[in-house]
Design a protein around this motif. Structure first.
Motif, PDB file in Angstrom:
ATOM      1  N   VAL A  11       0.864  -1.178   0.000  1.00  0.00           N
ATOM      2  CA  VAL A  11       0.000   0.000   0.000  1.00  0.00           C
ATOM      3  C   VAL A  11       0.898   1.225   0.000  1.00  0.00           C
ATOM      4  O   VAL A  11       2.072   1.142   0.352  1.00  0.00           O
ATOM      5  N   ALA A  12       0.348   2.364  -0.409  1.00  0.00           N
ATOM      6  CA  ALA A  12       1.096   3.622  -0.382  1.00  0.00           C
ATOM      7  C   ALA A  12       0.745   4.358   0.906  1.00  0.00           C
ATOM      8  O   ALA A  12      -0.422   4.483   1.259  1.00  0.00           O
ATOM      9  N   SER A  13       1.769   4.836   1.597  1.00  0.00           N
ATOM     10  CA  SER A  13       1.575   5.548   2.857  1.00  0.00           C
ATOM     11  C   SER A  13       2.363   6.849   2.839  1.00  0.00           C
ATOM     12  O   SER A  13       3.306   7.013   2.061  1.00  0.00           O
ATOM     13  N   ALA A  14       1.969   7.755   3.714  1.00  0.00           N
ATOM     14  CA  ALA A  14       2.652   9.037   3.885  1.00  0.00           C
ATOM     15  C   ALA A  14       2.166   9.632   5.200  1.00  0.00           C
ATOM     16  O   ALA A  14       1.363   9.026   5.906  1.00  0.00           O
ATOM     17  N   ASN A  15       2.660  10.823   5.526  1.00  0.00           N
ATOM     18  CA  ASN A  15       2.153  11.567   6.674  1.00  0.00           C
ATOM     19  C   ASN A  15       1.478  12.824   6.158  1.00  0.00           C
ATOM     20  O   ASN A  15       2.011  13.513   5.286  1.00  0.00           O
ATOM     21  N   ARG A  16       0.309  13.108   6.681  1.00  0.00           N
ATOM     22  CA  ARG A  16      -0.466  14.276   6.274  1.00  0.00           C
ATOM     23  C   ARG A  16       0.239  15.538   6.750  1.00  0.00           C
ATOM     24  O   ARG A  16       0.694  15.613   7.888  1.00  0.00           O
ATOM     25  N   TYR A  24      -3.062   6.634   4.038  1.00  0.00           N
ATOM     26  CA  TYR A  24      -2.870   5.662   2.969  1.00  0.00           C
ATOM     27  C   TYR A  24      -3.675   6.102   1.757  1.00  0.00           C
ATOM     28  O   TYR A  24      -4.779   6.615   1.903  1.00  0.00           O
ATOM     29  N   LEU A  25      -3.129   5.869   0.570  1.00  0.00           N
ATOM     30  CA  LEU A  25      -3.833   6.228  -0.651  1.00  0.00           C
ATOM     31  C   LEU A  25      -4.903   5.183  -0.947  1.00  0.00           C
ATOM     32  O   LEU A  25      -4.631   3.983  -0.939  1.00  0.00           O
ATOM     33  N   ASP A  26      -6.135   5.642  -1.194  1.00  0.00           N
ATOM     34  CA  ASP A  26      -7.214   4.701  -1.507  1.00  0.00           C
ATOM     35  C   ASP A  26      -7.392   4.588  -3.020  1.00  0.00           C
ATOM     36  O   ASP A  26      -6.679   5.233  -3.793  1.00  0.00           O
ATOM     37  N   ASP A  27      -8.312   3.748  -3.444  1.00  0.00           N
ATOM     38  CA  ASP A  27      -8.537   3.517  -4.870  1.00  0.00           C
ATOM     39  C   ASP A  27      -9.017   4.755  -5.610  1.00  0.00           C
ATOM     40  O   ASP A  27      -8.834   4.864  -6.823  1.00  0.00           O
ATOM     41  N   ALA A  28      -9.633   5.697  -4.907  1.00  0.00           N
ATOM     42  CA  ALA A  28     -10.139   6.921  -5.534  1.00  0.00           C
ATOM     43  C   ALA A  28      -9.080   8.022  -5.615  1.00  0.00           C
ATOM     44  O   ALA A  28      -9.359   9.115  -6.089  1.00  0.00           O
ATOM     45  N   GLY A  29      -7.858   7.745  -5.122  1.00  0.00           N
ATOM     46  CA  GLY A  29      -6.799   8.753  -5.156  1.00  0.00           C
ATOM     47  C   GLY A  29      -6.845   9.719  -3.986  1.00  0.00           C
ATOM     48  O   GLY A  29      -6.213  10.759  -4.015  1.00  0.00           O
ATOM     49  N   GLN A  30      -7.586   9.367  -2.938  1.00  0.00           N
ATOM     50  CA  GLN A  30      -7.683  10.203  -1.739  1.00  0.00           C
ATOM     51  C   GLN A  30      -6.822   9.592  -0.637  1.00  0.00           C
ATOM     52  O   GLN A  30      -6.630   8.382  -0.574  1.00  0.00           O
ATOM     53  N   TRP A  31      -6.330  10.422   0.265  1.00  0.00           N
ATOM     54  CA  TRP A  31      -5.541   9.946   1.402  1.00  0.00           C
ATOM     55  C   TRP A  31      -6.481   9.707   2.578  1.00  0.00           C
ATOM     56  O   TRP A  31      -7.242  10.595   2.951  1.00  0.00           O
ATOM     57  N   ARG A  37      -8.945   0.775   3.990  1.00  0.00           N
ATOM     58  CA  ARG A  37      -9.452   1.411   2.761  1.00  0.00           C
ATOM     59  C   ARG A  37      -8.343   1.693   1.744  1.00  0.00           C
ATOM     60  O   ARG A  37      -8.606   2.277   0.695  1.00  0.00           O
ATOM     61  N   ALA A  38      -7.112   1.290   2.062  1.00  0.00           N
ATOM     62  CA  ALA A  38      -5.972   1.572   1.187  1.00  0.00           C
ATOM     63  C   ALA A  38      -6.057   0.768  -0.104  1.00  0.00           C
ATOM     64  O   ALA A  38      -6.524  -0.375  -0.115  1.00  0.00           O
ATOM     65  N   ALA A  39      -5.606   1.393  -1.191  1.00  0.00           N
ATOM     66  CA  ALA A  39      -5.475   0.679  -2.464  1.00  0.00           C
ATOM     67  C   ALA A  39      -4.370  -0.348  -2.302  1.00  0.00           C
ATOM     68  O   ALA A  39      -3.315  -0.059  -1.736  1.00  0.00           O
ATOM     69  N   LEU A  40      -4.600  -1.547  -2.793  1.00  0.00           N
ATOM     70  CA  LEU A  40      -3.672  -2.649  -2.600  1.00  0.00           C
ATOM     71  C   LEU A  40      -3.033  -3.047  -3.925  1.00  0.00           C
ATOM     72  O   LEU A  40      -3.736  -3.373  -4.888  1.00  0.00           O
ATOM     73  N   SER A  47       2.629  -2.151  -7.898  1.00  0.00           N
ATOM     74  CA  SER A  47       3.292  -1.357  -6.866  1.00  0.00           C
ATOM     75  C   SER A  47       3.920  -0.102  -7.451  1.00  0.00           C
ATOM     76  O   SER A  47       3.818   0.987  -6.893  1.00  0.00           O
ATOM     77  N   ALA A  48       4.568  -0.257  -8.614  1.00  0.00           N
ATOM     78  CA  ALA A  48       5.183   0.897  -9.278  1.00  0.00           C
ATOM     79  C   ALA A  48       4.123   1.918  -9.675  1.00  0.00           C
ATOM     80  O   ALA A  48       4.302   3.134  -9.491  1.00  0.00           O
ATOM     81  N   ILE A  49       3.005   1.437 -10.201  1.00  0.00           N
ATOM     82  CA  ILE A  49       1.901   2.330 -10.584  1.00  0.00           C
ATOM     83  C   ILE A  49       1.320   3.019  -9.357  1.00  0.00           C
ATOM     84  O   ILE A  49       1.064   4.227  -9.373  1.00  0.00           O
ATOM     85  N   LEU A  50       1.126   2.268  -8.273  1.00  0.00           N
ATOM     86  CA  LEU A  50       0.582   2.836  -7.040  1.00  0.00           C
ATOM     87  C   LEU A  50       1.482   3.930  -6.489  1.00  0.00           C
ATOM     88  O   LEU A  50       1.012   4.992  -6.073  1.00  0.00           O
ATOM     89  N   LEU A  51       2.798   3.690  -6.510  1.00  0.00           N
ATOM     90  CA  LEU A  51       3.726   4.708  -6.004  1.00  0.00           C
ATOM     91  C   LEU A  51       3.683   5.967  -6.857  1.00  0.00           C
ATOM     92  O   LEU A  51       3.692   7.083  -6.325  1.00  0.00           O
ATOM     93  N   GLU A  52       3.584   5.820  -8.168  1.00  0.00           N
ATOM     94  CA  GLU A  52       3.467   6.990  -9.046  1.00  0.00           C
ATOM     95  C   GLU A  52       2.174   7.751  -8.778  1.00  0.00           C
ATOM     96  O   GLU A  52       2.157   8.981  -8.737  1.00  0.00           O
TER      97      GLU A  52
END
Length: 104
Positions: A11-16, A24-31, A37-40, A47-52
């Motif tokens: 999953v893609a993660s970050a800090n707000r 976490y980034l969800d399937d709709a492109g929202q954090w 609810r994270a995009a898997l 994984s490469a696409i998710l990170l981009e």
């Protein structure tokens, strides 16, 4: 029994930026702060696409990165590393009390 002990699921993660919370980034492109609810991403290409996608949506977060997760038979997602388990559990201190002490 957990699947993906090799770390292929991610999953893609970050800090707000606003409050530092783990998101976490969800399937709709929202954090979202909800790991469930994270995009898997299920393979290296996904994984490469998710990170981009995460980097493209990074205007409200700091340094998105991929986190290896497991998925149980019931669909429950959990980070593999202890560090990410701690991050996904939320703040390790009371943020409001911390701010009160800082300004006292």
């Amino acid at each position: 029994m957990a699947k993906n002990l090799s770390g292929d699921l991610q999953v893609a993660s970050a800090n707000r930026l606003v409050d530092g919370l783990v998101v976490y980034l969800d399937d709709a492109g929202q954090w979202t702060p909800r790991l469930d609810r994270a995009a898997l991403a299920r393979d290296k290409n996904e994984s490469a696409i998710l990170l981009e996608r995460a980097r493209a949506e990074a205007f409200s977060v700091v340094d998105p990165f991929l986190v290896a997760v497991t998925e149980d038979d019931d669909g429950t997602i959990e980070p593999l590393s202890l560090r990410e388990k701690i991050r996904s559990a939320g703040l390790t201190f009371d943020a409001i009390a911390s701010e009160a002490v800082r300004y006292a």
